[in-house]
Design a protein around this motif. Sequence first.
Motif, mmCIF file in Angstrom:
data_model
loop_
_atom_site.group_PDB
_atom_site.id
_atom_site.type_symbol
_atom_site.label_atom_id
_atom_site.label_comp_id
_atom_site.label_asym_id
_atom_site.label_seq_id
_atom_site.Cartn_x
_atom_site.Cartn_y
_atom_site.Cartn_z
ATOM 1 N N UNK A 113 0.846 -1.189 0.000
ATOM 2 C CA UNK A 113 0.000 0.000 0.000
ATOM 3 C C UNK A 113 0.883 1.241 0.000
ATOM 4 N N UNK A 114 0.591 2.148 -0.907
ATOM 5 C CA UNK A 114 1.283 3.435 -0.948
ATOM 6 C C UNK A 114 0.329 4.487 -0.404
ATOM 7 N N UNK A 115 0.739 5.153 0.667
ATOM 8 C CA UNK A 115 -0.089 6.205 1.244
ATOM 9 C C UNK A 115 -0.122 7.415 0.326
ATOM 10 N N UNK A 116 -1.345 7.905 0.052
ATOM 11 C CA UNK A 116 -1.520 9.063 -0.821
ATOM 12 C C UNK A 116 -2.534 10.022 -0.212
ATOM 13 N N UNK A 117 -2.465 11.263 -0.668
ATOM 14 C CA UNK A 117 -3.438 12.286 -0.290
ATOM 15 C C UNK A 117 -4.088 12.832 -1.550
ATOM 16 N N UNK A 118 -5.411 13.002 -1.532
ATOM 17 C CA UNK A 118 -6.033 13.729 -2.645
ATOM 18 C C UNK A 118 -5.440 15.137 -2.681
ATOM 19 N N UNK A 119 -5.170 15.648 -3.868
ATOM 20 C CA UNK A 119 -4.517 16.957 -3.993
ATOM 21 C C UNK A 119 -5.307 18.077 -3.327
ATOM 22 N N UNK A 120 -6.632 17.958 -3.263
ATOM 23 C CA UNK A 120 -7.441 18.997 -2.628
ATOM 24 C C UNK A 120 -7.144 19.129 -1.132
ATOM 25 N N UNK A 121 -6.519 18.103 -0.516
ATOM 26 C CA UNK A 121 -6.176 18.153 0.909
ATOM 27 C C UNK A 121 -4.789 18.730 1.181
ATOM 28 N N UNK A 122 -3.988 18.887 0.124
ATOM 29 C CA UNK A 122 -2.610 19.340 0.303
ATOM 30 C C UNK A 122 -2.576 20.857 0.493
ATOM 31 N N UNK A 123 -2.034 21.320 1.638
ATOM 32 C CA UNK A 123 -1.914 22.765 1.843
ATOM 33 C C UNK A 123 -1.117 23.424 0.719
ATOM 34 N N UNK A 124 -1.489 24.653 0.372
ATOM 35 C CA UNK A 124 -0.924 25.308 -0.810
ATOM 36 C C UNK A 124 0.582 25.551 -0.741
ATOM 37 N N UNK A 125 1.164 25.674 0.434
ATOM 38 C CA UNK A 125 2.599 25.919 0.548
ATOM 39 C C UNK A 125 3.446 24.658 0.387
ATOM 40 N N UNK A 126 2.802 23.510 0.319
ATOM 41 C CA UNK A 126 3.547 22.256 0.211
ATOM 42 C C UNK A 126 3.637 21.819 -1.243
ATOM 43 N N UNK A 127 4.726 21.172 -1.561
ATOM 44 C CA UNK A 127 4.974 20.747 -2.936
ATOM 45 C C UNK A 127 5.381 19.274 -2.957
ATOM 46 N N UNK A 128 4.427 18.388 -2.701
ATOM 47 C CA UNK A 128 4.759 16.957 -2.641
ATOM 48 C C UNK A 128 4.973 16.362 -4.030
#
Length: 179
Positions: A113-128
Motif C-alpha cells: 500500500x502506498x499512502x496518498x493524499x487527494x490533492x485537494x487536501x494538500x496545503x498550498x505551501x507544500x509541494x509533494x
Amino acid sequence: MIIILAGGKSTRMGQEKPILKVADKQMLLRVYVETEKVGEVLVAISKNTPKTRELCIREGISFIETPGKGYVQDIQWLLHELGPFVSVSADIPFVKASDFWLIEKAFNGRTSLTGVLPLKLVPKDLHPVVYRGYAIVGLNAVGTEEEEFLELSNPLLALNVNTPEDLKLAERIARLVER
C-alpha cells in the motif's frame, strides 16, 4: 511491525535529517513517539546515518542497519530480512498514530500500500511528489504482491522535510498547530 526509515544520505539537506529538530524535538523522535503508540517499532539506519545511530542508542530505540545503497534496495533488503511491514520516513514530522492505524487496518500482509493524499487536501505551501493525481506521502505498507494506493486524510503528511526551506516551513507549521 512499523519500520522508521532513517538511513538515507540526505543529499539535498546536507546533513542527517532524522536528527534535525522541529519545534525543539528531533524528527526521528517525533515520528517514533507516534509509531510507538501503535505497536512494535524498529528504526532502519545505515552507514550514512551515524548520528542517528547514536540518537537511537541514547534513547534506547531498537534499530537495524541496512546496506544503505538506496531507498528501493533498502526496502527490498528489509522485506527479505523481516517480511511484510509498515514503513514511514523519519522526515515526516507531523505523522500521527491515527495514520498508522489506518494503514495497518487496510494492510493484509501481502498487497503493498502506498499512502496518498487527494490533492485537494494538500496545503498550498507544500509541494509533494504527485503521481496519478495524488500526493505521495512517506507512509506505506510493504508486502510481497502488487501495489495499491491508500487514501489518507492528514494533510500534513504532504510535508516531507528534504530541504532547509522545508525545515523552516515545518517549524512555522509546528508553531501554529502545536500550541
